[in-house]
Design an enzyme around this catalytic site. Structure first.
Site, short mmCIF file in Angstrom:
data_model
loop_
_atom_site.label_atom_id
_atom_site.label_comp_id
_atom_site.label_asym_id
_atom_site.label_seq_id
_atom_site.Cartn_x
_atom_site.Cartn_y
_atom_site.Cartn_z
NE ARG A 121 -88.39 9.14 -43.68
CZ ARG A 121 -88.30 8.21 -42.71
NH1 ARG A 121 -87.12 7.81 -42.29
NH2 ARG A 121 -89.38 7.70 -42.16
CG HIS A 148 -93.49 9.61 -39.56
ND1 HIS A 148 -93.71 9.12 -40.84
CD2 HIS A 148 -92.55 8.79 -39.01
CE1 HIS A 148 -92.94 8.07 -41.03
NE2 HIS A 148 -92.23 7.85 -39.94
CD GLN A 151 -94.28 4.57 -37.34
OE1 GLN A 151 -93.34 4.38 -38.10
NE2 GLN A 151 -94.87 3.58 -36.68
CG ASP A 244 -90.05 9.56 -32.16
OD1 ASP A 244 -89.23 8.65 -32.45
OD2 ASP A 244 -90.31 10.50 -32.94
CB CYS A 284 -92.24 5.43 -34.96
SG CYS A 284 -90.92 6.60 -34.59
NE ARG A 312 -94.65 3.49 -41.63
CZ ARG A 312 -93.53 4.17 -41.79
NH1 ARG A 312 -92.61 4.16 -40.84
NH2 ARG A 312 -93.32 4.93 -42.86
#
Ligand code: CP
Ligand code: NVA
Length: 325
Positions: A121, A148, A151, A244, A284, A312
């Site tokens: 990440r 991402h 996700q 988001d 998310c 996830r």
């Protein structure tokens, strides 16, 4: 596959060869590979729920480099590796020589001698690509400023569980169109044949190259892509409503400007009246109640955000299994 209606999520005769492949963005994956991963995730989820062992990765080790904070990604990858019979090592750049200037390429080469897979990440997507170019083990993108994908896979799994299909569905994403979630959802929707509309204020529209690639993928599956500044137009008759945070990690200095710019894009009861009656709401997480979404929506009956968070784990276990087997 030429048409969205031909895409189904069962009965694949042939397992796609994903062993040794990187997982950097959904653009790099074919529609049938994404659908296969989702089927695998469903199977692994069922095994875990039934308490049946599924230790496909005995003795395998995942290294996890985190240059940004994380709750879900870190815990789900670590638990996922454990449930698959392997092990995960948390690698903080604060403690690694990477944090003192050792190059990404040397880090990639060294870690490849010890471990079987690296999840990273970080900020720049280029960093992940450089890691992948220099590692001899699969690299998984655990979030960059641009993508991402893990996700997005969990989101697709959640949509499939709640709606039973992708074809004929409309996903609406409201807010920052230029962030990792908007990009990965656009790529994912195009690949699985789901329509997507993204509504963002001017200046926050998605990356042009990712729009282009998604339009191209959408032509194969029948998925349409709408990019607009009008939240009402975007959410009209949506089956899936997604938002988001308005300020992603690394953008903290812009928070005040963003808070103002995104006001009209808040997911609230008024706006959601334009969605289909049985829409589901995804986020998310982490969420900011009162900013990108009201508490009434995220804690209300349409919200499936905790199923999404749980997924996830299952989606990533499928990715790990198929990349490392
Ligand atoms: N959604 C997500 O990636 O959460 P974390 O930042 O907690 O990992
Ligand atoms: N867009 C958000 C996602 C967090 C999981 C960020 O990058 O901070």
């Amino acid at each position: 596959m030429s048409n969205a209606t031909n895409l189904n999520t069962t009965g694949f005769s042939k397992q796609p060869q994903l062993s040794g492949k990187d997982f950097l963005s959904l653009t790099d994956y074919q529609a049938d590979e994404i659908l296969y991963l989702l089927e695998e995730a469903k199977k692994l989820k069922a095994l875990q729920k039934q308490g049946k062992p599924h230790q496909y990765l005995n003795g395998k080790v995942l290294g996890m480099i985190f240059e940004k904070s994380s709750t879900r990604t870190r815990v789900s990858f670590e638990v996922g590796m454990l449930q698959l019979g392997g092990h995960a090592i948390f690698l903080s750049p604060r403690d690694m020589q990477l944090g003192r200037g050792e190059s990404i390429s040397d880090t990639a080469k060294v870690l490849s001698r010890y471990i079987d897979c690296i999840m990273i990440r970080t900020f720049s997507h280029e960093t992940v690509k450089e890691l992948a170019d220099n590692a001899t083990v699969p690299i998984i993108n655990g979030l960059t400023d641009l993508h991402h994908p893990c996700q997005a896979m969990a989101d697709l799994l959640t949509i499939l569980e709640h709606k039973g299909r992708f074809s004929g569905l409309k996903l609406c994403y409201l807010g920052d169109g230029n962030n990792n979630m908007a990009h990965s959802l656009m790529e994912g929707a195009a690949k699985v044949g789901m329509d997507i509309s993204i509504a963002s204020p001017p200046g926050y529209l998605p990356n042009g190259k990712i729009i282009e690639a998604s339009i191209k993928a959408g032509k194969q599956t029948g998925s349409t892509i709408m990019i607009t500044n009008d939240p009402v137009e975007a959410i009209k008759d949506a089956d899936v409503v997604v938002t988001d945070v308005w300020t992603s990690m690394g953008q903290e200095e812009e928070a005040a400007v963003r808070l103002k710019a995104f006001q009209a894009f808040q997911v609230n009861t008024e706006l959601c009246k334009h969605a289909k009656k049985d829409y589901i709401f995804l986020h998310c997480l982490p969420a900011h109640r009162g900013e990108e979404v009201t508490a009434e929506i995220i804690d209300g009956p349409h919200s499936v955000v905790f199923d999404e968070a749980e997924n996830r784990l299952h989606a990533q276990k499928a990715i790990l299994k198929l990349l490392l087997e």
